[in-house]
Design an enzyme around this catalytic site. Sequence first.
Site, PDB file in Angstrom:
ATOM      1  N   GLY A  56       0.830  -1.195   0.000  1.00 45.81           N
ATOM      2  CA  GLY A  56       0.000   0.000   0.000  1.00 45.81           C
ATOM      3  C   GLY A  56       0.863   1.243   0.000  1.00 45.81           C
ATOM      4  N   CYS A  83       5.402  -5.999   1.546  1.00 46.13           N
ATOM      5  CA  CYS A  83       5.724  -4.569   1.567  1.00 46.13           C
ATOM      6  C   CYS A  83       5.033  -3.881   2.750  1.00 46.13           C
ATOM      7  CB  CYS A  83       5.379  -3.939   0.225  1.00 46.13           C
ATOM      8  SG  CYS A  83       6.189  -2.336  -0.071  1.00 46.13           S
ATOM      9  N   TYR A  84       4.015  -3.058   2.520  1.00 47.72           N
ATOM     10  CA  TYR A  84       3.285  -2.425   3.626  1.00 47.72           C
ATOM     11  C   TYR A  84       2.732  -3.482   4.570  1.00 47.72           C
ATOM     12  CZ  TYR A  84      -0.218   0.545   5.977  1.00 47.72           C
ATOM     13  OH  TYR A  84      -0.980   1.217   6.900  1.00 47.72           O
ATOM     14  N   HIS A 171       8.082  -7.389  -3.844  1.00 49.53           N
ATOM     15  CA  HIS A 171       6.774  -7.806  -4.390  1.00 49.53           C
ATOM     16  C   HIS A 171       6.927  -9.102  -5.190  1.00 49.53           C
ATOM     17  CE1 HIS A 171       4.280  -4.283  -3.390  1.00 49.53           C
ATOM     18  NE2 HIS A 171       5.424  -3.630  -3.442  1.00 49.53           N
ATOM     19  N   GLU A 173       4.631 -10.857  -6.365  1.00 54.77           N
ATOM     20  CA  GLU A 173       3.524 -11.017  -7.305  1.00 54.77           C
ATOM     21  C   GLU A 173       3.806 -10.427  -8.677  1.00 54.77           C
ATOM     22  OE1 GLU A 173       2.436  -7.211  -4.966  1.00 54.77           O
ATOM     23  OE2 GLU A 173       3.642  -9.026  -4.723  1.00 54.77           O
ATOM     24  N   ASP A 230     -16.278 -12.638 -22.588  1.00 53.43           N
ATOM     25  CA  ASP A 230     -17.032 -12.676 -21.337  1.00 53.43           C
ATOM     26  C   ASP A 230     -18.488 -13.077 -21.564  1.00 53.43           C
ATOM     27  OD1 ASP A 230     -14.662 -11.729 -20.347  1.00 53.43           O
ATOM     28  OD2 ASP A 230     -15.335  -9.655 -20.182  1.00 53.43           O
ATOM     29  N   LYS A 373      -9.844 -12.639 -16.201  1.00 50.58           N
ATOM     30  CA  LYS A 373      -9.993 -12.864 -17.642  1.00 50.58           C
ATOM     31  C   LYS A 373      -9.364 -14.178 -18.089  1.00 50.58           C
ATOM     32  CE  LYS A 373     -11.317 -10.821 -21.581  1.00 50.58           C
ATOM     33  NZ  LYS A 373     -12.579 -10.109 -21.785  1.00 50.58           N
TER      34      LYS A 373
END
Length: 517
Positions: A56, A83-84, A171, A173, A230, A373
């Site tokens: 964050g 992180c945060y 991070h 991710e 979709d 997606k």
Amino acid sequence: MHEHDRILILDYGSQFTQLIARRVREGRVYCEIHPAGRSLDWIRQWGAKGIVLSGGPASVYEEGVPTTDPGLLKLGVPILGICYGMQMIAHLEGAEVVHGKREYGRAELVVLEPGSLLSGFTPGERTAVWCSHGDHVDALPTGYQVLASTETLPVAAFAHLERKLYGVQFHPEVAHTVRGDEVISNFLFGVCGCEPTWTAGAFVEDTVEAVLRQVGETDKVICGLSGGVDSSVAASLVHRALGDRLTCVLVDNGLLRKHERDAVERMFGKHMHMKLVVVDAGDRFLSALEGISDPEQKRKKIGGTFIDVFSDAVQAEGSEARFLVQGTLYPDVIESVSPKGGPSATIKTHHNVGGLPADMPFELIEPLRELFKDEVRQVGRELGLTEEFVGRHPFPGPGLAIRVLGEVTHARLEILREADAIYLEEIRAAGLYDEIWQAFAVLLPVRSVGVMGDSRTYENVVALRAVTSRDGMTADWYPFPPDVLGRISTRVINEVRGVNRVTYDVSSKPPATIEWE
């Protein structure tokens, strides 16, 4: 219904929070993103196998920042702070979080204690990670140990092994962290003991059962079918559950790509044997767009006209229907969830059929609202949809209207439609379509001088756009082989009357967007 292990992601406002969820889902483990301020009772009842605290932009010492009940660390559930999130763990455990020079970009992580979160690494191993922070932890909380460091971070990763509490200042991710997927996988399976059961097949079975429970045995359903991924997958899922009780409505707004209407009719009417109603409304949309060049005004006119046309079609074809299928995806659902608690009970409405009015007399069916997606594409394949639909590049709701820069006319649409078809045909012929996140042609609002057949021309310019991306949040322009670009340019200029120049867009996102309008 299948029972799946679940990971809870508490969001502190990071731009990467959705990426955390995507990485967890890629490991075939179900997860959800919720505000960091969820109560302990709510978290207990949710039943997480593990909890991730996101990054964050705030500092733990600022007033009004998202925080967490200290009791979270005593629930006995494994926790990974990123992180945060790591700083929050340290802060709650009584350690000092210090201000430092902002670090943004790649750093070299040195592994000190492999195993557990860093299983598969070796002592002293160095690996590239991605950092984005101003604060950091210098000294460990009581009972914790350092797992890794960097040149500027004495504590780049820590752990309380007995309590299964972990923190990383980088991070894992993001794609720039070379072995980030392994770190997340170690947390999911080595620390939390999750089972990878979140599969497309299990999702289809669960959703079919859920739709049957929601609709009952006799009620009818209507679906606005655009032909995009979709709406196609949503319609196919509901059709598997309800069969002929589903009616699909395709509005041909005159802004579709070449042969798109035929492809939808062929797939869903003839191949999938669905009841499909096609409404020809091209003239109505073009009339509404007459004289309009501003892209936002285009979108509003198209959305408003779509509501009117679809409402008329619903009244004519679906007067007995009680339910409306909508292709809402998980990113749509979590967009309005504030990291401070926000309107989590008031999920923003996203209508894949153009923003239908709230007073339409339907109950919504949103079979894809738990999916990203890439997961929608996997479900589409599970349902038997062809790659023509499942693997197609994203296509904007306003269609070709926002790729005809300037005023939209029938003649300009035809020029773009032909150029775009040639472009995509050549990309597929070169075997490059699946390497590209999105590719399309744009008709520019300028003309250029050229020479054709020994005569001067003053005609239209077409721009080509192609990007690579993992998630659409950022994108890089695609480096075409020059011979492929040359063939595309030659064909467009020779075969599309009214074009004498082709350009290629080499802008990345950011600073540019993927679409031009």
